[in-house]
Enzyme design. Structure first.
Site, PDB file in Angstrom:
ATOM      1  N   LYS A   1      84.989   5.236  22.562  1.00  0.00           N
ATOM      2  CA  LYS A   1      84.772   6.679  22.579  1.00  0.00           C
ATOM      3  C   LYS A   1      84.080   7.136  21.309  1.00  0.00           C
ATOM      4  O   LYS A   1      83.141   7.943  21.336  1.00  0.00           O
ATOM      5  CB  LYS A   1      86.124   7.378  22.748  1.00  0.00           C
ATOM      6  CG  LYS A   1      86.058   8.903  22.886  1.00  0.00           C
ATOM      7  CD  LYS A   1      86.301   9.667  21.622  1.00  0.00           C
ATOM      8  CE  LYS A   1      87.687   9.545  21.072  1.00  0.00           C
ATOM      9  NZ  LYS A   1      87.934  10.502  19.927  1.00  0.00           N
ATOM     10  N   ASN A   2      84.508   6.587  20.173  1.00  0.00           N
ATOM     11  CA  ASN A   2      83.945   7.007  18.894  1.00  0.00           C
ATOM     12  C   ASN A   2      82.531   6.485  18.663  1.00  0.00           C
ATOM     13  O   ASN A   2      81.858   6.917  17.724  1.00  0.00           O
ATOM     14  CB  ASN A   2      84.856   6.562  17.745  1.00  0.00           C
ATOM     15  CG  ASN A   2      86.137   7.367  17.683  1.00  0.00           C
ATOM     16  OD1 ASN A   2      86.217   8.472  18.215  1.00  0.00           O
ATOM     17  ND2 ASN A   2      87.150   6.818  17.042  1.00  0.00           N
TER      18      ASN A   2
ATOM     19  N   CYS B   1      92.201  17.455  17.289  1.00  0.00           N
ATOM     20  CA  CYS B   1      93.564  17.120  16.874  1.00  0.00           C
ATOM     21  C   CYS B   1      93.985  17.893  15.633  1.00  0.00           C
ATOM     22  O   CYS B   1      93.181  18.161  14.748  1.00  0.00           O
ATOM     23  CB  CYS B   1      93.655  15.627  16.572  1.00  0.00           C
ATOM     24  SG  CYS B   1      93.493  14.577  18.022  1.00  0.00           S
TER      25      CYS B   1
ATOM     26  N   ARG C   1      89.170  18.345   8.687  1.00  0.00           N
ATOM     27  CA  ARG C   1      88.020  17.461   8.749  1.00  0.00           C
ATOM     28  C   ARG C   1      86.803  18.322   8.440  1.00  0.00           C
ATOM     29  O   ARG C   1      86.001  18.630   9.319  1.00  0.00           O
ATOM     30  CB  ARG C   1      87.873  16.828  10.138  1.00  0.00           C
ATOM     31  CG  ARG C   1      88.965  15.857  10.521  1.00  0.00           C
ATOM     32  CD  ARG C   1      88.550  15.074  11.746  1.00  0.00           C
ATOM     33  NE  ARG C   1      89.647  14.336  12.315  1.00  0.00           N
ATOM     34  CZ  ARG C   1      89.533  13.548  13.382  1.00  0.00           C
ATOM     35  NH1 ARG C   1      88.385  13.433  14.002  1.00  0.00           N
ATOM     36  NH2 ARG C   1      90.562  12.894  13.854  1.00  0.00           N
TER      37      ARG C   1
ATOM     38  N   ASP D   1      93.151   5.473  12.586  1.00  0.00           N
ATOM     39  CA  ASP D   1      93.404   5.706  14.003  1.00  0.00           C
ATOM     40  C   ASP D   1      94.411   4.714  14.597  1.00  0.00           C
ATOM     41  O   ASP D   1      94.791   4.849  15.763  1.00  0.00           O
ATOM     42  CB  ASP D   1      92.094   5.630  14.797  1.00  0.00           C
ATOM     43  CG  ASP D   1      91.302   6.931  14.726  1.00  0.00           C
ATOM     44  OD1 ASP D   1      91.792   7.894  14.113  1.00  0.00           O
ATOM     45  OD2 ASP D   1      90.193   6.988  15.297  1.00  0.00           O
TER      46      ASP D   1
ATOM     47  N   ARG E   1      91.979  12.315  25.899  1.00  0.00           N
ATOM     48  CA  ARG E   1      90.757  12.517  25.131  1.00  0.00           C
ATOM     49  C   ARG E   1      90.143  11.197  24.694  1.00  0.00           C
ATOM     50  O   ARG E   1      88.930  11.121  24.481  1.00  0.00           O
ATOM     51  CB  ARG E   1      91.026  13.375  23.885  1.00  0.00           C
ATOM     52  CG  ARG E   1      91.270  14.843  24.164  1.00  0.00           C
ATOM     53  CD  ARG E   1      91.450  15.622  22.863  1.00  0.00           C
ATOM     54  NE  ARG E   1      90.451  15.216  21.890  1.00  0.00           N
ATOM     55  CZ  ARG E   1      90.720  14.822  20.643  1.00  0.00           C
ATOM     56  NH1 ARG E   1      91.967  14.788  20.222  1.00  0.00           N
ATOM     57  NH2 ARG E   1      89.756  14.467  19.840  1.00  0.00           N
TER      58      ARG E   1
END
Length: 418
Positions: free
Chosen positions: A22-23, A116, A121, A306, A398
């Site tokens: 996903k990233n 999140c 961030r 993560d 997600r």
């Protein structure tokens, strides 16, 4: 609102295949905005953040065709260089379109990102990089706007601290800038390298990705390309921890073990029986005796933030006391309170969590507060006595593709409920 209902106590046995990252897929989708030709991305995971980014690209002017894990994006014209709050309020990665839109359209207006609740961030460094590239940047009403009507110009830019999305954003902006751009203190994550690989296929001139200094020679135009997204190292790591916690015989395929080497080193130190079968396969076997091992999150190639929540769940089942130190985000221990509801013995002290194992966990009603926190609760539920109900699993949707189906396929007693 969907929930997971999990009955603990069953070892996981079998094989799980890793989905695309996903990233990595998110910046790759954003990069498709840099050309008017088709960009074909393979191994796109079917997760909520990806669907949000795809809807955003369509709003901007892209045509999207999907065929299984293969997605074709064509952006002949930038219709609306904007990422509205209503669309991106659930996704942190919305800022990734700043660089491509400023580079190609000369203007980008993007809502400050959501996602999140794991701490700030800030995209200040994205904006500082764009300013160095010659854009005029302003911020009001929850939006940031970058304007560069005469195009971006190559520069030397040093990040104050390592940021993955910041590196990706400035990299995408620099490929169409006039002249050379040098990005210093760049992130070295595999996802950055994967993006650079795609951009090179599109005609970009990039050197140094995977190191702390990336050099970009700007080009006037990029073309289409076909690219296969790398495996999701966080998903693979999550499943390996699940196998170890349940004392199962679990094989994870389709991954890149070197991408999560820091995690596997800690697991081996903790007594997990783990073998790298080949370049894309890792096997967990039963019979290991878990012992507590301290861990500190770091930028790649260190232990990924993560995977911190998942590792904390693992340490609740280890003999002894472990200290987990979070250096990347300041508010990433919210899962600890929920794990304590299940019987875990955890004490928080600033950026450190002191975990006393081996704690017998029991099923409880818990709430997922963010993407990776929700994964740690699933792992804990797999070994807890009785039934656990995890609420707000839209967080896990997600970033994990059909996690309940994958786990059920190797023996977990897990189901989705409304």
């Amino acid at each position: 609102m969907d929930k997971f209902v999990i009955q603990g106590g069953t070892p996981l046995n079998g094989t799980i295949h890793t989905s695309g990252s996903k990233n990595s897929a998110l910046p790759a989708l954003a990069a498709a905005l840099l050309t008017d030709e088709p960009v074909v991305l393979e191994r796109i995971p079917k997760v909520r953040d990806i669907r949000t980014m795809q809807r955003l690209l369509v709003d901007i002017g892209s045509r999207m065709e999907e065929d299984g894990e293969r997605t074709t994006i064509v952006t002949e014209k930038i219709v609306s260089p904007e990422a509205p709050y209503e669309l991106v309020k659930t996704m942190r990665a919305s800022s990734l379109v700043l660089g491509p839109l400023a580079a190609r359209a000369g203007r980008a207006r993007v809502s400050l990102p959501g996602g999140c609740a794991i701490g700030a961030r800030p995209i200040d460094m994205h904006l500082a990089g764009l300013v160095k590239l010659g854009a005029r940047v302003s911020q009001e009403h929850g939006y940031v706007e970058a304007v560069a009507p005469d195009g971006l110009k190559g520069t030397r830019f040093t990040f104050d601290r390592i940021t993955v999305t910041g590196t990706e954003d400035i990299l995408m902006a620099a490929v169409l800038a006039h002249g050379e751009t040098v990005i210093e203190n760049a992130a070295r994550e595999p996802e950055v390298v994967d993006l650079a690989s795609l951009l090179r296929k599109m005609g970009a001139k990039i050197e140094g990705d995977g190191t702390s200094v990336i050099r970009v020679q700007g080009v006037t135009k990029l073309h289409g390309a076909t690219h296969r997204i790398i495996a999701d190292r966080i998903e693979a790591g999550t499943f390996l921890i699940a196998g170890a916690m349940t004392d199962g015989d679990l094989t994870v395929t389709g991954c890149v073990p070197e991408h999560f080497g820091a995690m596997t080193a800690k697991m081996l130190e903790a007594g997990v029986r783990m073998t790298q079968v080949d370049d894309t396969t890792v096997r967990i076997q039963p019979g290991g005796t878990l012992k507590a091992v301290d861990m500190t999150t770091q930028e790649y190639p260190g232990f990924a933030t993560d995977l911190q929540a998942q590792y904390m769940a693992l340490m609740t089942q280890a003999d002894g006391i472990s200290i987990i130190t979070e250096t990347i985000f300041e508010n990433r221990f919210m899962h600890a309170q929920e794990l304590m509801r299940m019987g875990a013995k955890i004490r928080l002290d600033g950026r450190q969590a002191i975990v006393a194992g081996r704690s017998p966990l029991s099923g409880a009603g818990v709430i997922a507060s963010d993407l990776r926190a929700s994964a740690s609760l699933v792992l804990a539920a797999l070994v807890a006595k009785g039934e656990t109900v995890i609420d707000r699993v839209y967080h896990i949707d997600r970033g994990y593709e059909s996690i309940e189906e994958k786990l059920a396929g190797v023996g977990a007693k897990i189901r989705r409920a409304e």
